[in-house]
Scaffold this motif. Structure first.
Motif, short mmCIF file in Angstrom:
data_model
loop_
_atom_site.label_atom_id
_atom_site.label_comp_id
_atom_site.label_asym_id
_atom_site.label_seq_id
_atom_site.Cartn_x
_atom_site.Cartn_y
_atom_site.Cartn_z
N LYS A 152 -7.82 -0.28 -8.45
CA LYS A 152 -6.66 -0.74 -7.71
C LYS A 152 -5.83 0.44 -7.21
N ARG A 153 -5.68 1.44 -8.06
CA ARG A 153 -4.89 2.62 -7.69
C ARG A 153 -5.55 3.34 -6.52
N LEU A 154 -6.88 3.48 -6.54
CA LEU A 154 -7.60 4.11 -5.43
C LEU A 154 -7.48 3.26 -4.16
N ALA A 155 -7.63 1.95 -4.32
CA ALA A 155 -7.53 1.05 -3.16
C ALA A 155 -6.16 1.13 -2.52
N SER A 156 -5.10 1.30 -3.33
CA SER A 156 -3.75 1.39 -2.79
C SER A 156 -3.55 2.65 -1.96
N LYS A 157 -4.44 3.62 -2.14
CA LYS A 157 -4.37 4.86 -1.38
C LYS A 157 -5.37 4.87 -0.22
N GLY A 158 -5.92 3.69 0.09
CA GLY A 158 -6.77 3.55 1.27
C GLY A 158 -8.25 3.75 1.03
N ILE A 159 -8.70 3.71 -0.22
CA ILE A 159 -10.11 3.89 -0.53
C ILE A 159 -10.79 2.53 -0.64
N MET A 192 0.84 -1.22 0.00
CA MET A 192 0.00 0.00 0.00
C MET A 192 0.86 1.26 0.00
N GLU A 193 0.36 2.29 -0.68
CA GLU A 193 1.10 3.54 -0.74
C GLU A 193 0.94 4.33 0.56
N GLN A 194 1.81 5.32 0.71
CA GLN A 194 1.66 6.26 1.80
C GLN A 194 0.51 7.21 1.47
N GLY A 195 0.10 8.01 2.44
CA GLY A 195 -0.89 9.04 2.19
C GLY A 195 -2.33 8.53 2.23
N ARG A 196 -2.60 7.46 2.99
CA ARG A 196 -3.96 6.99 3.13
C ARG A 196 -4.82 8.04 3.83
N VAL A 197 -6.10 8.05 3.51
CA VAL A 197 -7.01 8.90 4.27
C VAL A 197 -7.25 8.23 5.62
N GLU A 198 -7.53 9.03 6.64
CA GLU A 198 -7.66 8.48 7.99
C GLU A 198 -8.82 7.50 8.09
N LYS A 199 -9.94 7.83 7.47
CA LYS A 199 -11.09 6.93 7.46
C LYS A 199 -11.44 6.67 6.01
N ALA A 200 -11.38 5.43 5.59
CA ALA A 200 -11.52 5.11 4.17
C ALA A 200 -12.86 5.56 3.61
N HIS A 201 -12.78 6.33 2.52
CA HIS A 201 -13.98 6.64 1.76
C HIS A 201 -14.43 5.39 1.02
N HIS A 202 -15.69 5.35 0.68
CA HIS A 202 -16.25 4.23 -0.08
C HIS A 202 -16.70 4.75 -1.44
N ILE A 203 -16.12 4.19 -2.50
CA ILE A 203 -16.47 4.57 -3.87
C ILE A 203 -17.01 3.34 -4.60
N VAL A 204 -18.11 3.50 -5.30
CA VAL A 204 -18.63 2.44 -6.17
C VAL A 204 -18.20 2.74 -7.60
N PHE A 232 3.13 -2.82 -11.92
CA PHE A 232 4.39 -3.53 -12.11
C PHE A 232 5.16 -3.01 -13.32
N TYR A 233 4.44 -2.57 -14.34
CA TYR A 233 5.07 -2.12 -15.58
C TYR A 233 5.34 -0.61 -15.61
N LEU A 234 4.94 0.08 -14.55
CA LEU A 234 5.13 1.54 -14.51
C LEU A 234 5.92 1.95 -13.28
N ASP A 235 5.23 2.22 -12.17
CA ASP A 235 5.88 2.77 -10.98
C ASP A 235 6.14 1.74 -9.89
N LYS A 236 5.54 0.55 -10.01
CA LYS A 236 5.74 -0.54 -9.05
C LYS A 236 5.34 -0.16 -7.62
N ARG A 237 4.42 0.76 -7.46
CA ARG A 237 4.02 1.20 -6.11
C ARG A 237 2.79 0.47 -5.59
N LYS A 290 5.50 6.94 -17.69
CA LYS A 290 5.93 6.50 -16.35
C LYS A 290 5.96 7.68 -15.38
N GLU A 291 6.43 8.80 -15.87
CA GLU A 291 6.51 10.01 -15.04
C GLU A 291 5.14 10.45 -14.57
#
Length: 468
Positions: free
Chosen positions: A31-38, A1-13, A238-243, A436-437
């Motif tokens: 997946k990108r949103l989930a990695s940020k705690g969503i 998981m990445e850094q910078g999670r929100v304190e209480k996870a938002h729920h997105i459909v 895996f093919y870009l930033d691997k975060r 990638k940038e």
């Protein structure tokens, strides 16, 4: 998981439309949103939900079936594609509304494929934020929008159309009679696609699977109309930033890939020596076009890997695979990500669907473009005329629009060995680095995703509502 999670996870459909080209980019964004705690719920048909559950194991992503397409024939059920759309709306809208209302974890936002016309009505009805996700390029939206103004608004575009689009070849339309009758000078498929812009106007955000420096001028033009947010490219991390942990494939495939056979074969080939040929999951080439393509590959001394889907195998010339076994490999499906990432691939013969286009750019693989319909023609135009990272193999100017073997061969040789080879390689390598940038830490798309998450605050959404 990445850094910078929100304190209480938002729920997105996330409401995904049918088709691999629509589902995969929305899954990757999830997946990108989930990695940020969503917390993410992907709402889709029963068949799609079953497939995703078996391949994805993200604790912050769950799957919700809102329409049982399995028992009603799917897109080939009663009434064809139009019948499927009607049933998906009738059942899906009711079930999705109930799910959002009854869920113990309040839903902050509905991210919906802009191609689902009834989605924005749910956000309005329930008073939640809405983000329209456009799965094609920004340039495609800019091309379609003047048509929308003509058909739906009954008035010409109130601002000049985007200038780079001038000079586009005539768009070819698929024959989909089940979508209904033509309206004016546009066929039913265009009328259906133009309905996306009604969702644009009602959305708090309009998300694009692109990145700022790829379509910079188009994005600036579109920001005059909508709250445009670029969040791509949506390739596995895996093919870009691997975060993003354990993210090395899309997680959804209509066809079963034969990856081990492909990769073993490619491993034995020299760097840049193989032409990869694939026309995606939806494109269906006529027998004449497959014959011309086969002739171009057979008569050359070029190594090739060609994806010919099971329902197209019968269109191959007799004994083609046997005759070319020393220099080519024909498979029914493969992992395109793994193939394009392989050092042996020298160029990609593609229909130029937007996902394939972004993948080629992200891996730095030049393209020989053979667009078939609609946005593929727009993407091919940009590949050759704007970005200079490939060549268009021009089709005959008749109703069939078949590209001759001589033209295909000419483009392959030019990309691999011709005078423009170095320019094309330089440009595609540059775009690869920019891709990638964009998605890496503090890149444009990464910042846009963080801003999108931060704007789920109720005070911000009230401000947006008053503004609109």
């Amino acid at each position: 998981m990445e850094q910078g999670r929100v304190e209480k996870a938002h729920h997105i459909v996330v409401l995904a439309d049918q088709g691999q080209g629509h589902i995969n980019p929305m899954l990757q964004f999830s997946k990108r949103l989930a990695s940020k705690g969503i917390k993410i719920t992907v709402a889709t048909t029963l068949s799609n939900a079953k497939s995703m559950k078996t391949t994805l194991s993200y604790s912050m992503i769950t799957f919700e079936s809102i329409y049982d397409d399995c028992s009603q024939g799917g897109v080939v059920g009663p009434g064809g594609f139009k019948g499927f759309l009607d049933r998906f709306q009738a059942s899906g809208s009711t079930n999705l509304t109930r799910f959002i209302l009854d869920h113990e974890h309040p839903v902050k936002c509905l991210v919906y494929d802009a191609n689902i016309p009834w989605a924005s009505k749910i956000t309005t009805q329930l008073g939640i934020a809405g983000a329209a996700f456009f799965t094609q390029s920004c340039a495609t939206a800019a091309t379609y929008y003047p048509m929308y103004c003509e058909v739906y608004e009954k008035t010409p575009l109130s601002m000049p159309s985007f200038p780079v689009i001038t000079g586009l070849p005539k768009l070819r339309f698929p024959n989909l009679p089940s979508l209904g009758c033509s309206t004016g000078r546009y066929p039913p498929i265009i009328i259906h696609l133009l309905g996306q812009f009604d969702n644009f106007g009602k959305a708090d955000w309009v998300l694009f699977n692109s990145f700022d420096k790829l379509e910079e001028e188009v994005v600036e033009w579109m920001k005059k109309v909508w709250n445009v947010v670029t969040i791509g490219p949506t390739l596995p991390s895996f093919y870009l930033d691997k975060r993003v942990e354990n993210d090395n494939e899309y997680g959804f495939n209509i066809h079963k890939p034969n990856s081990s056979n492909c990769m073993e074969w490619l491993d034995s080939k020299k760097t840049g020596s193989v032409v990869y040929v694939s026309f995606g999951s939806a494109a269906n080439l006529c027998a004449e076009q497959i014959t011309e393509l086969a002739d171009a590959l057979r008569q050359s001394n070029i190594m090739f890997l060609w994806v010919v889907k099971p329902d197209e195998q019968s269109k191959l010339p007799i004994d083609f695979s046997k005759e070319t076994s020393g220099k080519g490999l024909v498979v029914t499906w493969c992992s395109q990500l793994e193939v394009l990432a392989h050092h042996a691939i020298g160029c990609f013969i593609s229909h130029c669907g937007w996902n394939s286009t972004l993948e080629a750019i992200s891996f730095g693989v030049p393209i020989v473009a053979m667009p078939q319909i609609l946005d593929q023609i727009i993407n091919a135009h940009f590949l050759e005329k704007v970005w200079s990272v490939g060549l268009i193999a021009k089709a005959n100017e008749d109703e069939k629009g078949v590209t001759a073997s001589e033209e295909i061969y000419r483009c392959i040789r030019e990309v691999l060995e011709g005078e423009r080879r170095q320019e094309i390689r330089k440009n595609i390598t540059s775009l690869k680095e920019l891709a990638k940038e964009a998605i890496d830490t503090s890149g444009s798309s990464d910042k846009h995703i963080d801003e999108f998450i931060s704007q789920l605050d109720p005070a911000y959404l009230r401000h947006r509502s008053n503004y609109n």
